[in-house]
Design a protein around this motif. Structure first.
Motif, PDB file in Angstrom:
ATOM      1  N   ILE A  31      22.950  46.164  87.111  1.00 34.21           N
ATOM      2  CA  ILE A  31      22.198  45.139  86.385  1.00 34.21           C
ATOM      3  C   ILE A  31      22.761  43.754  86.678  1.00 34.21           C
ATOM      4  O   ILE A  31      22.006  42.783  86.805  1.00 34.21           O
ATOM      5  N   TRP A  32      24.059  43.636  86.825  1.00 35.92           N
ATOM      6  CA  TRP A  32      24.684  42.356  87.145  1.00 35.92           C
ATOM      7  C   TRP A  32      24.199  41.863  88.501  1.00 35.92           C
ATOM      8  O   TRP A  32      23.901  40.678  88.679  1.00 35.92           O
ATOM      9  N   LEU A  44      19.203  35.597  81.935  1.00 37.88           N
ATOM     10  CA  LEU A  44      19.276  36.318  80.664  1.00 37.88           C
ATOM     11  C   LEU A  44      18.095  37.265  80.510  1.00 37.88           C
ATOM     12  O   LEU A  44      18.261  38.421  80.121  1.00 37.88           O
ATOM     13  N   LEU A  45      16.898  36.806  80.831  1.00 33.83           N
ATOM     14  CA  LEU A  45      15.705  37.658  80.708  1.00 33.83           C
ATOM     15  C   LEU A  45      15.765  38.847  81.658  1.00 33.83           C
ATOM     16  O   LEU A  45      15.408  39.963  81.285  1.00 33.83           O
ATOM     17  N   ILE A  46      16.230  38.613  82.883  1.00 33.84           N
ATOM     18  CA  ILE A  46      16.359  39.716  83.842  1.00 33.84           C
ATOM     19  C   ILE A  46      17.411  40.710  83.359  1.00 33.84           C
ATOM     20  O   ILE A  46      17.221  41.924  83.460  1.00 33.84           O
ATOM     21  N   VAL A 106      28.827  36.754  81.706  1.00 36.15           N
ATOM     22  CA  VAL A 106      28.982  35.297  81.742  1.00 36.15           C
ATOM     23  C   VAL A 106      30.453  34.949  81.938  1.00 36.15           C
ATOM     24  O   VAL A 106      30.788  34.066  82.728  1.00 36.15           O
ATOM     25  N   GLY A 107      31.342  35.650  81.238  1.00 39.68           N
ATOM     26  CA  GLY A 107      32.773  35.423  81.405  1.00 39.68           C
ATOM     27  C   GLY A 107      33.245  35.713  82.815  1.00 39.68           C
ATOM     28  O   GLY A 107      34.056  34.977  83.380  1.00 39.68           O
ATOM     29  N   LEU A 121      34.815  35.491  76.000  1.00 43.76           N
ATOM     30  CA  LEU A 121      33.558  36.125  76.368  1.00 43.76           C
ATOM     31  C   LEU A 121      33.726  37.615  76.684  1.00 43.76           C
ATOM     32  O   LEU A 121      32.804  38.402  76.487  1.00 43.76           O
ATOM     33  N   VAL A 122      34.883  38.006  77.149  1.00 40.15           N
ATOM     34  CA  VAL A 122      35.133  39.411  77.484  1.00 40.15           C
ATOM     35  C   VAL A 122      35.652  40.190  76.275  1.00 40.15           C
ATOM     36  O   VAL A 122      35.580  41.422  76.235  1.00 40.15           O
ATOM     37  N   ALA A 123      36.134  39.505  75.259  1.00 36.99           N
ATOM     38  CA  ALA A 123      36.748  40.141  74.094  1.00 36.99           C
ATOM     39  C   ALA A 123      35.842  41.146  73.367  1.00 36.99           C
ATOM     40  O   ALA A 123      36.327  42.217  72.983  1.00 36.99           O
TER      41      ALA A 123
END
Length: 182
Positions: A31-32, A44-46, A106-107, A121-123
């Motif tokens: 997905i990434w 974000l939508l994808i 995002v992170g 962001l990864v937390a």
């Protein structure tokens, strides 16, 4: 709430945490890669569409297995009903995990340029992982606990991790044989 179920369900074939992690990682990377083709709101939508398609629709149509679940022989089951969770349970489960995964994406995209932002962001994703490690009964992560699901081992799949281990040991054995011949 789960005390009676935990005592009764200890005989369930729970999937090992590393197999669950590998399956999640495969889904996340797929997905990434697709969502990285765009930027901003389109990304974000994808990501949302891909996550929902791969982790909810495919799972409900494929006996509880996503692409990563199929590759590593795991499947999602509703804990109390011992069957495939409904769309609502899968949506709850994957909504929580998808939000944490998007933040982690995002992170990872900003990488270590801003270390504090990266860690924040990864937390949530690491918190979910730590929850699964610390949970002693069924190994449920936070998203599993909320949705009432559990991840089990399955006989249906590709066994990618076992095939890679066998390939690695065969390769190592061939290398050792060549070194002995010299």
């Amino acid at each position: 709430m789960y005390d009676d179920d935990q005592r009764r369900d200890r005989r369930l074939p729970l999937a090992p945490l590393e197999r669950r992690g590998y399956g999640y990682l495969l889904d996340f990377v797929v997905i990434w890669l697709f969502s990285s083709l765009a930027v901003g709101w389109v990304q974000l939508l994808i990501f949302i569409a891909g996550w929902f398609a791969l982790r909810v629709i495919l799972v409900s149509a494929n006996q509880g297995q996503s692409l990563g679940g199929w590759a590593f022989d795991t499947r999602v089951v509703h804990l109390k009903m011992k069957r495939l969770p409904g769309i609502l349970e899968l949506s709850q489960r994957e909504g929580i995990l998808g939000a944490a995964s998007y933040l982690a994406m995002v992170g990872l995209n900003i990488n270590f340029a801003n270390g504090v932002s990266f860690l924040l962001l990864v937390a949530p994703l690491f918190g979910d992982l730590i929850w699964a490690i610390a949970e002693d009964g069924l190994g449920q992560a936070f998203h599993d606990r909320v949705a009432g699901t559990v991840v089990l081992s399955s006989r249906r799949g590709f066994s990618l991790d076992l095939r890679l281990k066998k390939f690695w040991f065969d390769l190592k054995k061939q290398w050792d044989n060549r070194q002995r011949r010299r």
